[in-house]
Design a protein around this motif. Structure first.
Motif, short mmCIF file in Angstrom:
data_model
loop_
_atom_site.label_atom_id
_atom_site.label_comp_id
_atom_site.label_asym_id
_atom_site.label_seq_id
_atom_site.Cartn_x
_atom_site.Cartn_y
_atom_site.Cartn_z
N ILE A 291 51.01 30.01 36.80
CA ILE A 291 49.69 29.87 36.18
C ILE A 291 49.05 31.25 36.04
CG2 ILE A 291 48.52 29.48 38.40
CD1 ILE A 291 46.69 27.50 36.95
N SER A 292 48.31 31.45 34.93
CA SER A 292 47.63 32.72 34.69
C SER A 292 46.22 32.66 35.26
CB SER A 292 47.55 33.01 33.18
OG SER A 292 48.84 33.21 32.65
N VAL A 293 45.82 33.73 35.95
CA VAL A 293 44.50 33.79 36.58
C VAL A 293 43.86 35.14 36.26
CG1 VAL A 293 45.18 32.24 38.45
CG2 VAL A 293 45.41 34.71 38.75
N ILE A 294 42.53 35.17 36.36
CA ILE A 294 41.78 36.41 36.17
C ILE A 294 41.54 37.04 37.53
CG2 ILE A 294 39.72 37.47 35.19
CD1 ILE A 294 39.29 34.84 33.62
N CYS A 295 41.91 38.30 37.69
CA CYS A 295 41.70 38.99 38.96
C CYS A 295 40.98 40.32 38.71
CB CYS A 295 43.02 39.22 39.68
SG CYS A 295 44.16 40.30 38.82
N VAL A 296 40.53 40.93 39.78
CA VAL A 296 39.82 42.21 39.69
C VAL A 296 40.78 43.28 39.18
CG1 VAL A 296 38.64 44.00 41.01
CG2 VAL A 296 38.22 41.59 41.52
N SER A 297 40.32 44.10 38.25
CA SER A 297 41.17 45.16 37.69
C SER A 297 41.47 46.23 38.73
CB SER A 297 40.47 45.80 36.50
OG SER A 297 40.29 44.87 35.46
#
Length: 297
Positions: A291-297
């Motif tokens: 699954i694709s998730v948004i994380c801190v850059s």
């Protein structure tokens, strides 16, 4: 041409002892300012978060789980196998999965990350018809979660500590037979708890599996031995202040596929902090980059 990003925020009205809604409303105007066409869904206690997520994942490119680990678990299970991206605003009691994404518990930081962060794919544990992002726990682990979810204490850390103490007083060890797809032998053992760790912590501060990462293609399986109960209490107190199990009380297996767990009796079981039906026999598989998730850059 790339698809326009569209956002649906799903807020669990039962999360964090029903305080998640108030926490989200403080930032709702800021979110609307950033995303004027954001769709916001407040899910009341008793309603199905999983079904809401399944429906919204067909309409929006980004589904944002607003709550704790249990909320993330239910949202992820609903949107699994869709093309939608998972985001997290950590306003629950544990927020362990959010920490693995680099989120520090600040709602403001989490909102900024939705628009400035990067995408990554993470592994998922498939357990029967459940998908688990962080940990799957049996025995003392599941019983601790059971009591923590019923505690009236205000903070997640206190609820988990209180739940752990109750679990330790009432728990009994059980016999297990553990087998892995990549090994020929069956492990027979008497144990207090078994945890499948895709992440490194539970309950906000309990570092249960220090080397676990959710994007490394490896699943750690922890089996706490049948040690004296006083020693189990001691190890729990250590966990509560961020010190991992001593290696002599736990057997850890690192696998890349899956396996099966058989137990001599049904024990309390949790998946990402959500209580699930206990079974004597269960199978599990590690699904890599699921699954694709948004994380801190």
């Amino acid at each position: 041409m790339s698809r326009k990003s569209t956002y649906c925020f799903i807020i669990n009205g039962a999360s964090n002892a029903e305080r998640a809604v108030d926490a989200f409303r403080k930032y709702e105007a800021e979110i609307i300012k950033e995303v004027p066409d954001a769709h916001i869904v407040y899910v009341k206690k008793g309603e199905s978060i999983k079904e809401q997520a399944r429906e919204m994942a067909q309409k929006f490119s980004h589904i944002i789980a607003c709550g704790g680990d249990g909320t993330v678990h239910l949202v992820a299970n609903g949107m699994m196998d869709s093309e939608a991206v998972l985001g997290v605003i950590p306003i629950g009691s544990g927020n362990d999965f959010a920490r693995q994404l680099g989120l520090n518990g600040s709602v403001k930081q989490a909102i900024e990350t939705l628009f400035t962060g990067k995408l990554k794919t993470v592994d998922v544990i498939q357990f029967d018809d459940n998908y688990v992002l962080n940990t799957l726990g049996f025995g003392v682990d599941g019983l601790t979660n059971y009591y923590a979810n019923r505690s009236k204490l205000k903070t997640g850390a206190l609820r988990y500590f209180h739940g752990g103490l109750k679990a330790l007083f009432r728990a009994r060890p059980f016999e297990i037979a553990l087998e892995f797809d990549e090994m020929d032998t069956v492990i027979h053992q008497r144990s207090w708890m078994v945890t499948l760790a895709n992440g490194n912590r539970e309950g906000g501060r309990y570092v249960i599996s220090p080397r676990s990462r959710n994007d490394d293609g490896i699943l750690e399986v922890l089996v706490v031995k049948d040690i004296a109960k006083w020693r189990l209490f001691y190890e729990f107190i250590k966990l509560s202040v961020g010190i991992a199990f001593n290696p002599d009380v736990v057997d850890t297996y690192s696998i890349q596929t899956g396996g099966a767990l058989k137990s001599s009796r049904r024990v309390k079981t949790h998946a990402d902090g959500e209580q699930i039906a206990a079974k004597n026999i269960c199978t599990f598989h590690l699904l890599k980059s699921k699954i694709s998730v948004i994380c801190v850059s």
